[in-house]
Design a protein around this motif. Structure first.
Motif: not given
Lengths: 365, 365, 365, 365
Positions: A24-25, A82-83, A128-133
């Motif tokens: 999330g972010v 927050s998402m 690469g899933r880190e880029t979801i945030g």
């Protein structure tokens, strides 16, 4: 200075690992009064998601975003947004055999050196899933920029040594969605696809170049010495996994040009002075000129390949040959498009707010 | 977010204009107990200074540094180190005719757009003299890094389309001082000099590429997502005036490589795993690998040229042709060497301190 | 995180030691177009200067400021404003006997613990002279605030247990300059003076309370959770040497009040809702209400006293009795007035700019 | 500068509103290798939770924390620790009648002034529920500090004008848990309880004072001029809702003391110099002395009271009398105890890491 926060006045803090519970972010600094819904975010997350074609990983991730705060009755309130995206479909067992074997080209080795321990499942936070945030935060930035008439878009201009021909911004916008390689030149895209397929069949991967463009950016963004707009963009882009180079405007080509070629002359246009050419890529002296921002990034070939590679079992300290199996993109640049757009949007939103061209507190007062 | 401060744990704040009273820097975060004298700073300022040869501007600037604080009995005290260089030899009148005419390729236009007013004399704060603060601060960083065995050096690898041949680090270190172009390949340097002279005679200028190398950097510097070591380096480098591109390791070339070529395999060396090659340029996943950091920057041709250029008189809003006279470098990369080294040293000192590999408070406890 | 920079959007970096070459400040984030001259700064530095009366130290410091950058033709340019005051009249030898003996109530001990070494002359950077940078920076902030109609002023409301009576803002402004104690109640000032004289004759010192008021502050400054306006003010004030307490509005008294007494009701005034009372001291929930900001700080008695005190010679690790001779203020609060005003002005200028109520880039576009 | 992030090297970003979907925190900068589970967090959240006694609000909130990232196989990984608490039991309709009527003593008015719109349900982000993020983040800080032998605890020392007697740290630790008022002096607690009950029966509320103590803090934390340890503590404490004053050590009392009383002499203890008294509250010149940190905060009476109060309907711009019904604490200080402890722990963890006394990257290398 832990490194999971980006931006000054418009700021994201991202969290989450590839095979953890969720990613999330938190987006802070969104002015009150912006219309925002999960649809605005989901659109970009869907573009980020793999599994859409032959050229990206066939994993069926389905990343549904939830907005948990900061939006009330359809409008942002000025409070942090927050998402969150829940993880699923994680086959962590597949990573057990390489738990102690750093994969070449991956961050595994560096994480172990720095932290002593690491979540090896799917690369943990270096996945690469880190880029979801980044993309979820970038979608908010983009929405905000749209009210100021700023449009950010990107396309693959080179893949496996095939170069797209020169196109207008209109052509790029119109054509980039027409193939899964996100190359706006259909003939080049065809050849690129062959190179991708060759690489996949060989158990190998290929790199490429993505160009990011922002139109509608007003003059005057950026600070004079250290928080230059181009410096912030370079920081944003080089900080994306797999990026090894960043250039603005004429970029590396300028090193082979003469001053008389490189300098953009000024002309009068509707009673204002403006540059008559854009070798500068929209930025001189770290400050935007009012012309489109042009940025290109070099993306390395996917490090996960099934060809034999030499590594070390750090338990036994013996060298060992590994093959990395599993579902991996044979090339990253097409999936880099929404991520690089997001980083550009984040930098621009930040500078638009700090120069008070948007917000900073509220859009509705 | 005003942009005159760089760094987190080791931080410089620079100030001053080309034709103002003085220029300087405050260096904060220097651990106590470092031996430091004006000589340590002056050495690098002298390398930055123009007037040393045909290829740089013949102005006789003599930039003598004074340390005003933070050093007591030859050692730093942990307090901010403030340093200052007085300006002299400023012929401001020469700039009067172009007070309202933005010079192509210069920041004049952008400053006016952003601030409404500007100090036009010698480019004000957007002048190359602004780098005095960076170099003075960088000299402190360098001194600090030397106690940890880190060495930062740079050389011109391309100028006017002439490329230096591949050299070892030892050859670069030994040869870079042997010519004023700071090119470590003497044959290439000779041809480069011809190009520089051609450009000067034509009233034009040429660009080039500088490579910056840091040896002795331990593994583990850099944060995982946003304050990555390569992102911070990209920010540092792109923020130097005239830089339009930054690449790490294989850089843009990686976009034309296969994964099997790009990935650096791991081997066992003295009972430790290390990468056996350095396409990564010493950084993977934003964190240092322990191998040398390799960075290259594209430097545009000097924007000040005496050839006719089109601009606009912003008082009358009429287009006008200008020739820029005066003493200007026909090429910037040789003078960029100490500046780029300084920026690299600043980033590394910052990360060495935040990971507590140096200091943070004191070297003498 | 080195601690010599304060503020986000309007930011000062201070440097210098009591007996070093000079002290100074770099002010970054000043919008372009502000009229600024050395007179604007000198006025406040003169108020900070000791030697003006019996109640402050009789040292004849004469602190003349030089502006070195950021001002062109009488106006700020948006570039950092660097200012410097040279030191003189430093009798460093007087401090030799206590080089290794930490003075009770002084930072000597803590500096040695943290840094291993320290500049013992006059307290080095922990000297009251450090406030020169704060006051010079604060003077720029004040000038900026004046264009928005904000006025910051302070007065001594308690000294040696004597309390000033309650006065209107107008009375405070008018009377605070009438005595060297900067107490706006002349009768209380007389009694305070007796206490000061008693303390000096006894080789002792006394503490007091300073109240800082800011009028004309618009509603809406401050962030909701962590960069609250009152939190930033508390940080600013507690960071001044000798301050041991900070309160806003009713302050500690509120802990003895009922909700029905403490809550400020809202009324309609010229078609706007406003609080009808100011127990809140102009800030609720971290955000300004539009009423005056009221802050009080507790100032400890001067730690340098000539009475015998117990300390330790850290060379021999033997306990020892010391008398601190020299010219010291028997009380600090009167001299704290311009310093506390400066810190308040710095916080307000920062928040005015980040909410874009001033600037941020330019006042003249 | 959006205000939802706190700390430099150990940093929390909080989000969420009283009646939104959830509240949470991202903790960044946690060194790898710390044992951490939801139990560690839940303990403190349970202490924060209301509904435990007559003196706090009888709402049955049950705040269960989920750790979503940053922990792998029971240990932190150096990656951000994201935590979340879902909201439930939210009766938002009760707030409809006061949607446009700012409650006296609450942030409603200021939010409207700043943002134009606001989430009025339960105070939105300005609710006491916002502290969930602080307490969850603080619990991680506390766990980290415990490995360095630092203990943070707080108690109510004054409530409704009743003062606790002076107690030893051992007595405070032992007794603070014995009553719901968290007052370690049982006799004072009894009288305080009467005052609380009186206030509740009268539809009113009362304020008080909380003291926070940290033992085991090493000398040398804090920066010399602006990021002083006491300045950071003051910022942390004043930023908690309802706090109107902060003092360190002798605090406001020092303004009535003589230097000879206030100064803590130094003595030799086990071959080290240390202060022999603690009027300084563990901090001199902004740097810790090695003695316990002592801080006290003034907490205003709960602003939500059922007595009639004057306010304004901002739709009609008419004055109106309101009674605030619902379940509200008649006094805040007892619930402030875990929140203030958390803020203290966050500041100390931050400074322990930046001085490298813990971490910074890993505890397990």
């Amino acid at each position: 200075m832990p490194g999971n926060t980006f931006g000054a006045s418009f700021r994201i803090t991202t969290w989450g690992e590839s095979h953890g519970k969720a990613l999330g972010v938190v987006v802070d600094g969104v002015p009150a009064g912006l219309e925002l819904s999960e649809n605005d975010i989901q659109k970009d997350l869907d573009r980020r998601r793999p599994g859409q074609s032959d050229v990206s990983t066939p994993r069926s991730e389905y990343d549904t975003v939830e907005i948990l705060s900061g939006v009330f009755e359809g409008l942002t309130t000025g409070m942090p947004v927050s998402m969150l995206v829940w993880n699923r479909n994680a086959d962590s067992g597949a990573y057990d055999p390489i738990r102690n074997i750093p994969r070449p080209g991956h961050a595994d080795f560096c994480y172990s050196e720095k932290y002593g321990i690491r979540d090896h499942r799917g690369g943990g936070r270096s996945s690469g899933r880190e880029t979801i945030g980044r993309v979820a935060g970038g979608a908010v930035a983009r929405k905000l920029l749209s009210i100021a008439g700023i449009d950010v878009f990107a396309h693959v201009i080179e893949l496996g040594n095939i170069r797209s021909k020169k196109l207008t911004y209109e052509e790029i916008r119109a054509n980039v969605v027409k193939n899964h390689l996100r190359c706006a030149d259909p003939k080049a895209a065809e050849k690129m696809l062959e190179r991708v397929n060759d690489a996949r069949l060989a158990g190998d991967s290929i790199g490429g170049i993505v160009e990011i463009i922002a139109t509608g950016v007003p003059a005057g963004l950026g600070e004079p010495v250290f928080e230059k707009l181009d410096a912030d963009i370079a920081c944003a882009m080089m900080g994306i996994g797999a990026v090894k180079g960043v250039e603005i405007g004429a970029g590396f080509e300028c090193s082979r040009m003469k001053g008389s070629q490189m300098n953009d002359p000024f002309v009068v246009n509707t009673e204002k002075a403006i540059p008559d050419n854009n070798n500068a890529g929209g930025i001189i002296g770290g400050i935007s000129t009012g012309l489109p921002i042009i940025c290109r990034i070099a993306v390395k070939p996917t490090p996960s390949i099934s060809k034999l590679q030499r590594s070390v079992d750090t338990n036994t300290m013996k060298e060992i040959d590994i093959e990395i199996h599993g579902r991996h993109d044979p090339t990253i640049p097409p999936r880099m498009v929404p991520v690089a757009e997001s980083m550009m949007a984040l930098v621009l939103a930040d500078h638009m707010i700090r120069t008070a061209k948007i917000g900073p507190d509220s859009l509705v007062k």
